[in-house]
Write a protein that holds these residues in place. Structure first.
Motif, PDB file in Angstrom:
ATOM      1  N   THR A 111       0.850  -1.191   0.000  1.00 28.97           N
ATOM      2  CA  THR A 111       0.000   0.000   0.000  1.00 28.97           C
ATOM      3  C   THR A 111       0.885   1.240   0.000  1.00 28.97           C
ATOM      4  O   THR A 111       2.107   1.164   0.069  1.00 28.97           O
ATOM      5  CB  THR A 111      -0.911   0.019   1.237  1.00 28.97           C
ATOM      6  N   GLU A 112       0.263   2.399  -0.094  1.00 27.62           N
ATOM      7  CA  GLU A 112       1.011   3.660  -0.042  1.00 27.62           C
ATOM      8  C   GLU A 112       0.507   4.519   1.113  1.00 27.62           C
ATOM      9  O   GLU A 112       0.328   5.725   0.993  1.00 27.62           O
ATOM     10  CB  GLU A 112       0.891   4.400  -1.370  1.00 27.62           C
ATOM     11  N   VAL A 113       0.308   3.882   2.233  1.00 29.64           N
ATOM     12  CA  VAL A 113      -0.148   4.585   3.427  1.00 29.64           C
ATOM     13  C   VAL A 113       0.954   5.532   3.902  1.00 29.64           C
ATOM     14  O   VAL A 113       2.133   5.184   3.904  1.00 29.64           O
ATOM     15  CB  VAL A 113      -0.494   3.576   4.541  1.00 29.64           C
ATOM     16  N   GLU A 114       0.579   6.740   4.301  1.00 29.77           N
ATOM     17  CA  GLU A 114       1.551   7.665   4.874  1.00 29.77           C
ATOM     18  C   GLU A 114       2.085   7.084   6.169  1.00 29.77           C
ATOM     19  O   GLU A 114       1.315   6.720   7.067  1.00 29.77           O
ATOM     20  CB  GLU A 114       0.906   9.022   5.159  1.00 29.77           C
ATOM     21  N   LEU A 115       3.405   7.015   6.291  1.00 28.87           N
ATOM     22  CA  LEU A 115       3.999   6.324   7.436  1.00 28.87           C
ATOM     23  C   LEU A 115       3.639   6.988   8.756  1.00 28.87           C
ATOM     24  O   LEU A 115       3.283   6.309   9.726  1.00 28.87           O
ATOM     25  CB  LEU A 115       5.516   6.269   7.272  1.00 28.87           C
ATOM     26  N   HIS A 116       3.757   8.307   8.822  1.00 28.83           N
ATOM     27  CA  HIS A 116       3.504   8.940  10.122  1.00 28.83           C
ATOM     28  C   HIS A 116       2.043   8.776  10.527  1.00 28.83           C
ATOM     29  O   HIS A 116       1.731   8.630  11.707  1.00 28.83           O
ATOM     30  CB  HIS A 116       3.922  10.415  10.107  1.00 28.83           C
ATOM     31  N   ARG A 117       1.117   8.744   9.552  1.00 27.76           N
ATOM     32  CA  ARG A 117      -0.294   8.536   9.878  1.00 27.76           C
ATOM     33  C   ARG A 117      -0.546   7.077  10.283  1.00 27.76           C
ATOM     34  O   ARG A 117      -1.297   6.808  11.230  1.00 27.76           O
ATOM     35  CB  ARG A 117      -1.173   8.925   8.691  1.00 27.76           C
ATOM     36  N   LEU A 118       0.084   6.154   9.573  1.00 23.12           N
ATOM     37  CA  LEU A 118      -0.087   4.731   9.902  1.00 23.12           C
ATOM     38  C   LEU A 118       0.348   4.439  11.329  1.00 23.12           C
ATOM     39  O   LEU A 118      -0.369   3.804  12.110  1.00 23.12           O
ATOM     40  CB  LEU A 118       0.695   3.885   8.897  1.00 23.12           C
ATOM     41  N   PHE A 119       1.544   4.926  11.707  1.00 24.44           N
ATOM     42  CA  PHE A 119       2.038   4.640  13.053  1.00 24.44           C
ATOM     43  C   PHE A 119       1.190   5.338  14.113  1.00 24.44           C
ATOM     44  O   PHE A 119       0.987   4.801  15.212  1.00 24.44           O
ATOM     45  CB  PHE A 119       3.506   5.036  13.171  1.00 24.44           C
ATOM     46  N   HIS A 120       0.698   6.527  13.806  1.00 26.18           N
ATOM     47  CA  HIS A 120      -0.190   7.220  14.739  1.00 26.18           C
ATOM     48  C   HIS A 120      -1.467   6.412  14.963  1.00 26.18           C
ATOM     49  O   HIS A 120      -1.875   6.167  16.111  1.00 26.18           O
ATOM     50  CB  HIS A 120      -0.517   8.606  14.183  1.00 26.18           C
ATOM     51  N   ASP A 121      -2.084   5.983  13.872  1.00 25.54           N
ATOM     52  CA  ASP A 121      -3.327   5.216  13.985  1.00 25.54           C
ATOM     53  C   ASP A 121      -3.107   3.868  14.672  1.00 25.54           C
ATOM     54  O   ASP A 121      -3.937   3.416  15.469  1.00 25.54           O
ATOM     55  CB  ASP A 121      -3.922   4.992  12.596  1.00 25.54           C
ATOM     56  N   ALA A 122      -1.976   3.220  14.358  1.00 25.62           N
ATOM     57  CA  ALA A 122      -1.699   1.919  14.971  1.00 25.62           C
ATOM     58  C   ALA A 122      -1.467   2.068  16.470  1.00 25.62           C
ATOM     59  O   ALA A 122      -1.945   1.250  17.268  1.00 25.62           O
ATOM     60  CB  ALA A 122      -0.485   1.277  14.302  1.00 25.62           C
TER      61      ALA A 122
END
Length: 453
Positions: A366-377
């Motif tokens: 996928t092309e999920v934004e890394l900083h958003r992915l880690f925040h959500d996780a």
């Protein structure tokens, strides 16, 4: 000078190392010294936070000696591989070390500069730093500290009133001098220089210095091998922390690798928008040598140069055997770093490794934004629109207990540091001398660090 007698613990072991390792130099005489940034949080760790602004400028802009430490600035000598080509004609070309002291943990800390003027190693450079370069270093170090990367910290930035000509940004541009707080400035390239000159006596002296002063160990029977063991552990941690932070240093030459495993010297850095292993930070890295996904390999290659240098004072076979442990160390460290970033506790090596592998597969797909992915996780609320590739990761992550309660911070927007935002922070400084966005971003990064800690 008002210093905290409990926190201010000056030292000067660099002098004992000997004059074969450095050249005494003088700082440039700047037309102006305008204080733009002082990191009192870091300064408090070494007892300098009580300095008035005028005293701060006198010691960290004009470089009057601090009491009890180095009597004058020292430009350090080293060699290094630069994009895999050996260069014996480098050293501190626009910086120097001007003070050493112990922090509250007893670690030896160096106060080093960037942009403080020419030295014998400047070659054709002017020894200066652009103000924008200093602002970028503040942003890099604050964000990396928040994300758990072992990093130097930007202690001070002072504008110098000079107009500099640069080929890679609009010129003339404003000049500055920066001070960084680092756990030593001994590089892999420092060892390479001694190996190049076959200087066994000084190699032994340097090994002992690093073990004693930077690792707090008395040298034993095989100090060279022990040093490599320690450096491999720290550099494996560094490589893993870069990956977990989504950070691309840009120039992982052997003269840019500190033997304490502390990241420093931020030129063309970037945070990767997504998990793109080919993403590069330096426009001149045409071959992608230091691309995001190749950073562990690059750091390992640099560690190999340390091992090769240490053959001057240690047997080769044990050094080679020690080198072969880097992969295992990195795998352990990347699991730890990823779990920390995700806010999860360990379930054992096998389960942790499965989780990290699942995460990387989903990120690649996928092309999920890394900083958003880690925040959500971390907040335990991955959106449904992340898609099917995340199903396995969700299941594996659910089996790991959270390592702390989720506070109010995680209900807000994620904190990132992509290049567009860096430029947006610089623009009002360049156009209107408006520093408010920079200070707001520093506060935002520190809030992230407190939420993660």
């Amino acid at each position: 000078m008002p210093v905290d007698p409990q926190a201010y613990r000056p030292a000067a072991p660099l002098l004992d190392l000997g004059s074969d390792f450095w050249d005494p130099v003088a700082a440039a005489d700047f037309p102006e010294t305008i204080l733009r940034y002082r990191n009192d949080r870091a300064a408090a760790e070494i007892g300098l936070d009580a300095l008035s602004d005028a005293e701060w400028i006198r010691h960290l802009g004009r470089f009057d000696p601090l009491p009890g430490t180095l009597p004058q600035p020292l430009a350090l000598r080293y060699h290094g591989h630069q994009f895999r080509s050996y260069n014996p004609d480098i050293g501190d070309g626009r910086g120097f070390t001007f003070a050493q002291m112990r922090d509250a943990r007893g670690r030896l800390m160096d106060l080093g500069t960037k942009g403080s003027g020419q030295t014998p190693w400047s070659r054709f450079g002017d020894g200066r730093l652009t103000l924008k370069g200093g602002v970028r270093e503040i942003l890099a170090t604050e964000m990396l500290e928040a994300l758990g990367v072992p990093t130097s910290r930007t202690l001070s930035l002072i504008e110098t009133g000079e107009a500099l000509e640069r080929g890679d940004e609009p010129s003339p541009t404003r000049g500055a001098v920066m001070v960084r707080l680092s756990h030593g400035h001994v590089r892999i390239g420092t060892f390479q220089r001694l190996a190049y000159h076959r200087d066994e006596a000084n190699m032994r002296r340097l090994v002992d210095y690093v073990l004693r002063e930077l690792y707090g160990e008395e040298p034993g029977e095989e100090p060279g091998l022990r040093l490599l063991d320690l450096v491999l552990d720290r550099t494996a941690r560094l490589a893993a922390s870069y990956m977990a932070a989504g950070f691309v240093h840009g120039v992982l030459n052997s003269d840019n690798i500190n033997v304490t495993g502390e990241s420093f010297d931020y030129g063309p850095w970037r945070f990767a928008p997504s998990w793109d292993v080919t993403f590069t930070a330096a426009y001149f890295d045409h071959a992608g040598l230091y691309a995001f996904g190749r950073q562990p390999e690059a750091i390992y290659w640099d560690a190999m140069q340390l091992a090769a240098s240490l053959r001057l004072v240690a047997d080769g076979d044990p050094l080679v055997a020690m080198l072969e442990t880097f992969g295992r160390r990195f795998q352990e460290r990347i699991a730890h770093a990823m779990l920390w970033r995700l806010g999860l506790t360990s379930r054992g090596a096998e389960a942790d490794r499965a989780l990290v592998q699942s995460l990387e597969r989903a990120l690649r797909a996928t092309e999920v934004e890394l900083h958003r992915l880690f925040h959500d996780a971390f907040a335990q609320r991955l959106p449904d629109d992340y898609g099917e590739p995340w199903a396995e990761f969700r299941a594996l992550a659910a089996a790991h207990a959270p390592r702390k309660e989720r506070g109010a911070y995680w209900q807000g927007e994620p904190c990132g540091m992509l290049i567009d935002e860096v430029e947006a922070i610089w623009a009002p400084i360049a156009q209107a001398d408006d520093w408010s966005r920079l200070h707001a971003k520093v506060a935002e990064a520190r809030a992230l660090g407190e939420a993660l800690a």
